[in-house]
Design a protein around this motif. Structure first.
Motif: not given
Length: 790
Positions: A5-23, A30-36
């Motif tokens: 569950n630590n891998a998903f500790k920053n996952v928000r269940r609120k409406p909106g968009l969240q993005i991760w890259t595999i590093n 990924v920071p919101p200003q880099a979305f897209g």
């Protein structure tokens, strides 16, 4: 790999968009200003939570990403799905072939960047100006921008290119690009400026083929790119090759048997919901264009976790392209498109009958109780749900086609339609003080082809008389929409044949049978059926009319409201004595009039549930007519250069943009008919098709859109207006010249080598790029100093 569950500790269940890259095989936010922005060498996980708390998980595969990264992303998606309770729909996205839903998250477009995180590249840093890149922009609605070599050799005549130098962005429009593409590119440039540069970059536009009108901006381009060649490459098509197979929608049971993949066909279209067994997993093959995996709630954990891999194995077995879209969904969380592929679909806890307990698209829950029709104007979503623009209290005028010309019908006969005729019905009403019109074109089943053609032609004449304001609705006999029923106040009668022309005597019949359906004056009609016992149904009211007496027959399944409407319409049909007959208590004379007693439908009526609306763009802008679905649509997706098709299941709307071509309108109508005819769910080909012109949208159309703005068409900025608001070209020129000089005098300001072509690299540094990378760092710096780029 086993994520806790630590891998998903920053996952928000609120409406909106969240993005991760595999590093390094880990999920990196990924920071919101880099979305897209997406690196071609990486894989991403995108989570979207809607306002209704439903979730979609996408994993995006870059063109040059490694198999290890792709595998890691797939595993994380499965684990994230479990972490969120197993309800999200999972999608596999491949660069360049993204699904409409994925693209809908990035309204200004997708940017494909070279390299990846593993190569030392970082996502966007706001206010960072040490940038030099050329973006190749393609697409009119689904925009993509790909980093290409910073050279005139990357340009072509049909597309748009953005030269991004940090504090300035210069847009070059290919001479063959269209207004919509130019507008989308400007919006993308503004998005880069606002999100990546904190709003402090300047933007200028050069019209290809008319470069002399922008001398300062051309100075920028030639300073960076060198002199513009006399000829550029020809335009390239925006179309993605259509890999869809020309076969049926098919359902398969896919399972593992001792290490071997077994694919067992269950059924082909039209599919029914009962084919899906809760103890298994199934694959639905949507004609090869997409593959959907359905996971039953009681399927084993191994089957559910392996659903995505099974889909990929299926794609390989079928030899479909690796870019084929994949969706994975759990029982009870099916996507709207998945449900559309079944002949009927009922959600859990959904009520039978006219009411439903679930939401449909963006439309609020609506039951079928008595409703205040005066709310329809104030609540367009209610108007859309009920298919009612108003309470049907407006003005009505009816014409019948006689000798190929419209002849006014006596108002005393309003509501009586004969199958041998064609009619034009003009309905007028007011909304917000403005006069509105609906023109219904009713075509009898037995009318001649000339009369049918004349009805369409005369409709155009009436439409022109009212300056194109009427909404046109083609009505096939027996498929009358709800509002059409309502305007005749419960007295709509459909005669199977004959004509209503004055002075014409229709052939006499010993007995005539009419089926009456409806519960009030807004939804009732009587339809003539064959006067035989087999035409009866226990759910309805029937009127049997003979020379001497009329029988009002009540089936056991009808209610009191239906019986009352039967009485109302029987008074219109017959002046004779009406004898009420209850089902099972018929006198012998009743059966004699029907030609003898016989069997008939006595099962309980089942109402089909509602479906989520779908929007499609119908365009000929690329030179080839095509239809493209728009996911998660809004009013801004209605393109005034095109025709849009809105499918609300009971009706199809064709929205005509003011700048669309006549050819597109004609082809859109043909495509709408083909859409119904070939729909996997076995749709009724006579579903009403409603023409709506831009600026004259009725609430039955606007109600399917969230927050409809009636003033949008008069207040939006055109491409030319947006272009004129951009920065002064001379100030951009000064920025560029300063930047170029800084590159030489302050070598740490920018490193050009990443943007040189292979040939220029070798000419400048005396080494191939591959050989250069093998050199020690001190030797690399020494060569760059000698070349003047360090």
């Amino acid at each position: 790999m086993n994520a806790n569950n630590n891998a998903f500790k920053n996952v928000r269940r609120k409406p909106g968009l969240q993005i991760w890259t595999i590093n390094k095989m880990q999920m990196d936010p990924v920071p919101p200003q880099a979305f897209g922005n997406f690196f071609e060498g990486d894989c991403y996980i995108v989570l979207y939570v809607s306002s209704r708390q439903s979730a979609d998980i996408h994993y995006w595969v870059g063109r040059t990403s490694s198999q290890d990264e792709q595998g890691a992303a797939a595993i994380y998606v499965t684990q994230l799905d479990e972490y969120l309770g197993g309800s999200p729909v999972q999608y596999r996205e491949v660069q360049g072939y993204e699904s409409p839903r994925f693209r809908s998250y990035f309204k200004n477009g997708l940017i494909y960047k070279k390299g990846g995180v593993a190569s030392g590249f970082n996502h966007v840093e706001t206010n960072a100006y040490n940038v030099l890149r050329l973006l190749h922009v393609k697409g009119r609605k689904d925009v993509t921008a790909t980093e290409v070599e910073v050279s005139w050799s990357s340009f072509n005549k049909g597309d748009i290119f953005l030269l991004d130098i940090g504090k300035a962005i210069v847009q070059w429009n290919g001479p063959q690009s269209n207004r919509r593409e130019k507008l989308k590119a400007v919006l993308l440039a503004q998005d880069i400026r606002d999100r990546e540069r904190g709003g402090r970059a300047q933007i200028g536009v050069v019209e290809g083929g008319d470069e002399r009108s922008s001398p300062e901006l051309m100075k920028v381009l030639t300073t960076v790119l060198g002199p513009k060649p006399s000829q550029l490459k020809e335009a390239t098509s925006d179309d993605v090759p259509d890999s869809a197979q020309k076969n049926s929608v098919r359902l398969y049971h896919v399972y593992d048997n001792s290490g071997n993949l077994v694919i067992q066909e269950v059924a082909k279209q039209p599919l029914t919901q009962d084919l899906l067994k809760t103890s298994d997993c199934f694959i639905l093959d949507n004609k090869g264009s997409s593959v959907m995996v359905w996971k039953g709630k009681k399927a084993s954990k191994e089957e559910r976790q392996g659903a995505m891999n099974r889909a990929l194995s299926y794609i390989k077995a079928k030899k479909y392209p690796a870019s084929t879209t994949v969706e994975v969904m759990a029982e009870g969380a099916e996507s709207a498109i998945f449900k559309h592929l079944f002949k009927s679909w009922t959600d859990k806890d959904q009520t039978q009958g006219l009411g439903t307990t679930h939401n449909v698209g963006k439309i609020a829950k609506v039951d079928n109780g008595k409703f205040d029709v005066m709310e329809l104007h104030a609540r367009p979503e209610l108007a859309a749900q009920y298919r009612m623009v108003d309470d049907a209290s407006g003005d009505v005028k009816v014409w019948r086609i006689e000798n190929l010309e419209p002849a006014e019908v006596d108002p005393k006969s309003y509501g009586q339609f004969y199958g041998g005729d064609c009619y034009l019905v003009l309905y007028s009403y007011k909304r917000a003080g403005q006069q509105q019109y609906i023109l219904y074109i009713w075509q009898g089943r037995h009318a001649t082809s000339d009369e049918i053609a004349a009805s369409a032609f005369q409709a155009v004449s009436i439409d022109q008389k009212y300056n194109g304001a009427p909404v046109q609705v083609r009505v096939v006999m027996g498929k009358e929409p709800r509002h059409f029923l309502a305007i005749f106040k419960g007295k709509l009668i459909i005669f199977e044949g004959g004509t209503g022309r004055p002075g014409v005597v229709n052939p006499a019949k010993d007995a005539r049978l009419f089926q009456v359906r409806g519960t009030n004056e807004l939804n009732t009609k009587a339809t003539e059926v064959v006067a035989r016992a087999a035409s009866l149904s226990s759910n309805d009211v029937f009127l049997l009319k003979t020379d001497n007496i009329s029988y009002l027959w009540y089936g056991k399944g009808c209610n009191g409201d239906e019986r009352e409407m039967g009485k109302v319409i029987s008074d219109v049909l017959s002046r004779h004595e009406k004898r009420v007959v209850m089902e099972g208590q018929e006198p012998a004379e009743f059966w004699i009039a029907l030609g003898g007693k016989g069997s008939y439908a006595s099962d309980r009526r089942i109402f089909l549930p509602l479906h989520s609306p779908r929007l499609f763009e119908c365009s000929n802008q690329t030179g080839r007519f095509k239809i493209t679905e728009v996911d998660d649509f809004a009013q801004c997706d209605l393109d005034e250069d095109d025709v849009m098709l809105l499918d609300t299941w009971e009706e199809l709307f064709l929205w005509i943009g003011n700048s669309s071509y006549e050819y597109e309108t004609k082809e859109a109508l043909n495509s709408a008919r083909d859409y119904l005819r070939t729909h996997p769910a076995g749709r009724d080909p006579d579903t009403p098709i409603i023409f709506v012109k831009q600026g004259y949208e009725p609430p039955t159309f606007t109600g399917w859109f969230n927050a409809w703005d009636p003033h949008k068409w008069s207040g939006g900025n055109s491409y030319e207006e947006m272009k004129n608001k951009l920065s002064d070209s001379s100030s951009i020129s000064q920025i560029t010249l300063v930047k170029v000089s800084l590159t030489v005098s302050h070598p740490l300001f920018f490193d050009w080598q990443d943007y040189l072509s292979d040939q220029d690299f070798e000419n400048l540094l005396g080494s191939t790029r591959a050989d250069f990378q093998r050199l020690p760092k001190w030797r690399q710096n020494d060569l760059k100093k000698k070349a003047g780029i360090f």
